[in-house]
Enzyme design. Structure first.
Site, PDB file in Angstrom:
ATOM      1  CG  ASP A  97      -7.165  -3.442  -2.917  1.00 18.50           C
ATOM      2  OD1 ASP A  97      -7.776  -2.629  -2.198  1.00 18.50           O
ATOM      3  OD2 ASP A  97      -5.922  -3.529  -2.946  1.00 18.50           O
ATOM      4  CG  PHE A 124      -7.775   3.568   5.965  1.00 19.61           C
ATOM      5  CD1 PHE A 124      -8.150   4.489   5.006  1.00 19.61           C
ATOM      6  CD2 PHE A 124      -6.629   2.825   5.748  1.00 19.61           C
ATOM      7  CE1 PHE A 124      -7.399   4.670   3.850  1.00 19.61           C
ATOM      8  CE2 PHE A 124      -5.863   2.993   4.593  1.00 19.61           C
ATOM      9  CZ  PHE A 124      -6.264   3.924   3.649  1.00 19.61           C
ATOM     10  CG  MET A 125      -7.310  -0.755  10.258  1.00 25.67           C
ATOM     11  SD  MET A 125      -5.860  -0.846   9.207  1.00 25.67           S
ATOM     12  CE  MET A 125      -5.266   0.823   9.285  1.00 25.67           C
ATOM     13  CB  ALA A 126     -13.684  -1.725   8.108  1.00 24.72           C
ATOM     14  CG  LEU A 127     -12.761   1.463   3.198  1.00 21.25           C
ATOM     15  CD1 LEU A 127     -12.134   2.806   2.833  1.00 21.25           C
ATOM     16  CD2 LEU A 127     -13.624   0.976   2.047  1.00 21.25           C
ATOM     17  CD  GLN A 128      -5.802  -1.231   5.037  1.00 19.48           C
ATOM     18  OE1 GLN A 128      -5.000  -2.129   4.998  1.00 19.48           O
ATOM     19  NE2 GLN A 128      -5.490  -0.051   5.500  1.00 19.48           N
ATOM     20  CG  HIS A 151      -5.607  -2.625   0.650  1.00 21.10           C
ATOM     21  ND1 HIS A 151      -5.241  -2.145  -0.596  1.00 21.10           N
ATOM     22  CD2 HIS A 151      -4.873  -1.897   1.543  1.00 21.10           C
ATOM     23  CE1 HIS A 151      -4.343  -1.184  -0.468  1.00 21.10           C
ATOM     24  NE2 HIS A 151      -4.091  -1.025   0.820  1.00 21.10           N
ATOM     25  CB  SER A 181      -0.957  -0.051   1.203  1.00 21.89           C
ATOM     26  OG  SER A 181      -2.002   0.873   1.058  1.00 21.89           O
ATOM     27  CG  LEU A 182       2.353   5.156   2.825  1.00 24.16           C
ATOM     28  CD1 LEU A 182       2.298   6.312   1.827  1.00 24.16           C
ATOM     29  CD2 LEU A 182       2.055   5.661   4.234  1.00 24.16           C
TER      30      LEU A 182
END
Length: 255
Positions: free
Chosen positions: A206, A142-146, A234, A81-82
């Site tokens: 993702d 944000f973690m849930a999105l991943q 993700h 990711s980043l």
């Protein structure tokens, strides 16, 4: 102020692992046993994250510059990711130090642009605004999105949450700096000049790095290989650790 940089493993190839936004090097804990026999592992907390405390928000150039002096010679560098943006920038700046690049669920340009799929700028801006109001809730969202959409989503999200809470939390300032990088960084133009072998690993489900970018990145880079892991989100190294590790081992053995 010091950078957390832990070495372990019995292999002959140096593998530097860079985590993503909001997290720390403990995110790799589920794959370490599989990788240790094959690599000398370098587990890094990016500046301001986890145990690398004391750093303020950084640009992509500053973060890359902080890592470079610690980088072993002839290393394989893998970024999630980043961390994939940082790893790519390392290779662009110091190709002579790197034997190969692996990007995991990463994009040379995370933000949606014209003719380029990505995270809508309003979503990233929303996270920035919410950070100051509901710090932990925003990171959790944000973690849930991943892990969205995967068969093991709840379990994977719990694992990411445990990683965050296992080490000191980054400051809102550092997290905002990371979001700024995701919002503004665009490394597409330099991809064709990459001088090392490249492996790009994606999750088919993702929600942050859509697989629609895969042929576009391939076109910009002009070389390397792309692997899409079915049913992965993700964080494919969490949902599909064995397949993920095998890909790293196979890629390394071909270098």
């Amino acid at each position: 102020m010091s950078l957390y940089w832990h070495r372990c493993g019995e292999g002959k190839t140096d593998l530097v692992l860079l985590h993503g936004w909001g997290l720390n090097a403990e995110v790799w804990s589920g794959v370490l046993e599989r990788l240790r026999p094959h690599f000398r592992l370098h587990l890094v907390d990016l500046p301001g994250y986890g145990r690398s405390q004391g750093y303020s928000a950084m640009t992509l150039e500053e973060m890359t510059g902080t890592l470079l002096p610690h980088l072993p010679e002839n290393a394989l560098i893998a970024g999630w990711s980043l961390g994939g943006l940082v790893a790519t920038r390392v290779v662009q700046i110091a190709p002579q130090k790197v034997r190969g690049l692996v990007t995991i669920s990463s994009s040379p340009c995370f933000s949606e642009r014209e003719q380029w799929p990505g995270i809508k700028p309003t979503v990233l801006e929303g996270f920035r605004q919410q950070l100051s109001l509901h710090f932990e809730k925003t990171v959790e969202r944000f973690m849930a999105l991943q892990t969205l959409g995967t068969g093991s989503a709840r379990q994977d999200a719990r694992q990411l949450r445990e990683v965050i809470l296992s080490q000191p939390l980054p400051s809102a300032d550092v997290l905002n700096g990371g979001l700024s990088i995701l919002q503004s960084a665009d490394l597409r133009a330099g991809l064709s000049a990459l001088k090392v072998p490249v492996l790009r690993i994606y999750g088919a489900l993702d929600a942050l790095v859509p697989v629609a970018i895969v042929p576009k990145v391939d076109q910009y880079t002009g070389h390397g290989q792309s692997l899409i892991i079915p049913k992965a989100g993700h964080a494919p190294f969490i949902s599909h650790p064995e397949l993920f590790c095998q890909q790293l081992i196979d890629f390394s053995s071909d270098l």
